[in-house]
Write a protein that holds these residues in place. Structure first.
Motif, mmCIF file in Angstrom:
data_model
loop_
_atom_site.group_PDB
_atom_site.id
_atom_site.type_symbol
_atom_site.label_atom_id
_atom_site.label_comp_id
_atom_site.label_asym_id
_atom_site.label_seq_id
_atom_site.Cartn_x
_atom_site.Cartn_y
_atom_site.Cartn_z
ATOM 1 N N GLY A 148 0.816 -1.211 0.000
ATOM 2 C CA GLY A 148 0.000 0.000 0.000
ATOM 3 C C GLY A 148 0.846 1.255 0.000
ATOM 4 N N TRP A 149 0.374 2.291 0.702
ATOM 5 C CA TRP A 149 1.085 3.566 0.740
ATOM 6 C C TRP A 149 2.504 3.412 1.265
ATOM 7 N N ALA A 150 2.671 2.538 2.245
ATOM 8 C CA ALA A 150 4.000 2.340 2.819
ATOM 9 C C ALA A 150 4.978 1.862 1.759
ATOM 10 N N GLU A 151 4.512 0.972 0.888
ATOM 11 C CA GLU A 151 5.370 0.470 -0.176
ATOM 12 C C GLU A 151 5.767 1.603 -1.122
ATOM 13 N N TRP A 152 4.839 2.538 -1.358
ATOM 14 C CA TRP A 152 5.144 3.695 -2.199
ATOM 15 C C TRP A 152 6.145 4.611 -1.505
ATOM 16 N N LEU A 153 5.967 4.818 -0.186
ATOM 17 C CA LEU A 153 6.907 5.661 0.562
ATOM 18 C C LEU A 153 8.302 5.053 0.580
ATOM 19 N N GLY A 154 8.363 3.731 0.713
ATOM 20 C CA GLY A 154 9.653 3.077 0.840
ATOM 21 C C GLY A 154 10.353 2.792 -0.466
ATOM 22 N N ALA A 155 9.594 2.446 -1.508
ATOM 23 C CA ALA A 155 10.208 2.014 -2.768
ATOM 24 C C ALA A 155 9.759 2.830 -3.971
ATOM 25 N N GLY A 156 8.798 3.746 -3.799
ATOM 26 C CA GLY A 156 8.293 4.522 -4.916
ATOM 27 C C GLY A 156 9.263 5.588 -5.382
ATOM 28 N N ARG A 157 9.015 6.097 -6.582
ATOM 29 C CA ARG A 157 9.869 7.135 -7.157
ATOM 30 C C ARG A 157 9.009 8.234 -7.781
ATOM 31 N N ILE A 158 9.515 9.436 -7.753
ATOM 32 C CA ILE A 158 8.899 10.575 -8.447
ATOM 33 C C ILE A 158 9.973 11.162 -9.355
#
Length: 316
Positions: A148-158
């Motif tokens: 979820g959001w945690a996965e985006w915070l930890g491994a996501g990119r912008i």
């Protein structure tokens, strides 16, 4: 205009920045992978959690305290967040649970220090064991899947940059402004520099120390969520040993253990150096045992430099 080397060396961020540049220069020749985009982004991601948690640790140390429990609070917060996510399926509730667990742990540390008058070293050492034990009891020692959001915070990119790095930069700017431009920030420095004078000036020392300990718990909770998201799993042993990296980053960044002095930008440089050294160990194939020895030597060196610097200031 004469060049004053003595004055330059006394700058609290100078020595660690010089070390950072030397290590980076060496690695650029020693490993063909160091300057690759992927590796540099990994260094940034590794530095982000240490830097985020070190922001709170720096404020605690500036206020004449220390928090040894941050590594365990990282693990506890990650576990609480993941378990709420599994039970409710709500990203918002999961994030609130992780941050809330960190805030509660930090507030308890603050209460023990300000109300029960327990030495910060002892209080947070106890919390280190309590938080880790609670995390193990909640999970039975088994990692909890997390997404979820945690996965985006930890491994996501912008735009190719890790979200955690962007969050780190944002928090560094916010804390730097808060520490240098706000009344609360000036009170933190005043409490650390001279508690008696701060009390006579009308500063509520207990409230100030409660704020810094609670904030440290909050950023440790955020760090736990980021780490768990990066791994897509919340391990109750997550964050073990992070207190050493965090304290080393703070002291290397120029924050004085005696309180009252410290630079938030220096903390960022210290965190980057710790991440760079960890990356160097991997690229150069250094044994994990030597990594532990090296971190200990770095902490000793940083404290020694701080002591020498204070000695030079006292002689003037």
């Amino acid at each position: 205009m004469t060049f004053d080397l003595r004055a330059l060396v006394r700058q609290r961020e100078f020595s660690v920045l010089a070390m950072l540049l030397l290590v980076a220069l060496y690695l650029s020749f020693a490993s063909e992978y160091f300057l690759s985009h992927r590796n540099l982004m990994n260094v940034g991601r590794q530095a982000s959690v240490v830097a985020i948690v070190a922001l709170g640790q720096a404020l605690v140390i500036i206020a004449r305290g220390i928090d040894l429990s941050v590594g365990s609070v990282i693990g506890l917060s990650a576990v609480c967040s993941a378990m709420v996510m599994r039970a409710t399926g709500s990203d918002a509730l999961a994030l609130m649970a992780g941050l809330g667990a960190g805030i509660c742990a930090g507030a308890l540390n603050g209460l023990m220090v300000t109300r029960l008058r327990i030495n910060p070293f002892i209080a947070t050492l106890g919390m280190l064991s309590v938080a880790r034990g609670v995390a193990l009891l909640m999970t039975g020692g088994i990692p909890v899947p997390y997404s979820g959001w945690a996965e985006w915070l930890g491994a996501g990119r912008i735009a190719g940059v890790p979200v955690s790095v962007l969050l780190m930069i944002l928090l560094v700017v916010m804390v730097h402004i808060g520490a240098t431009r706000s009344v609360a920030g000036r009170e933190i420095y005043a409490v650390g520099d001279n508690p008696k004078a701060a009390r006579l000036a009308g500063i509520d020392i207990a409230r100030t120390r409660m704020i810094v300990f609670t904030f440290t718990g909050l950023v440790a909770g955020l760090g736990g969520i980021i780490l768990a998201g990066n791994l897509a799993s919340a391990d109750p042993n997550l964050g073990m040993g992070y207190e050493l990296d965090v304290i080393a980053a703070v002291i290397l960044g120029g924050t004085s253990l005696s309180g009252g002095r410290g630079s938030i930008l220096g903390v960022l440089i210290g965190a980057m150096l710790m991440a760079l050294l960890n990356n160097a160990f991997v690229l150069l194939g250094v044994s994990a045992y030597w990594q532990v020895v090296t971190k200990g030597l770095i902490i000793i060196m940083a404290v020694g430099i701080d002591g020498l610097r204070r000695g030079l200031e006292a002689d003037e």
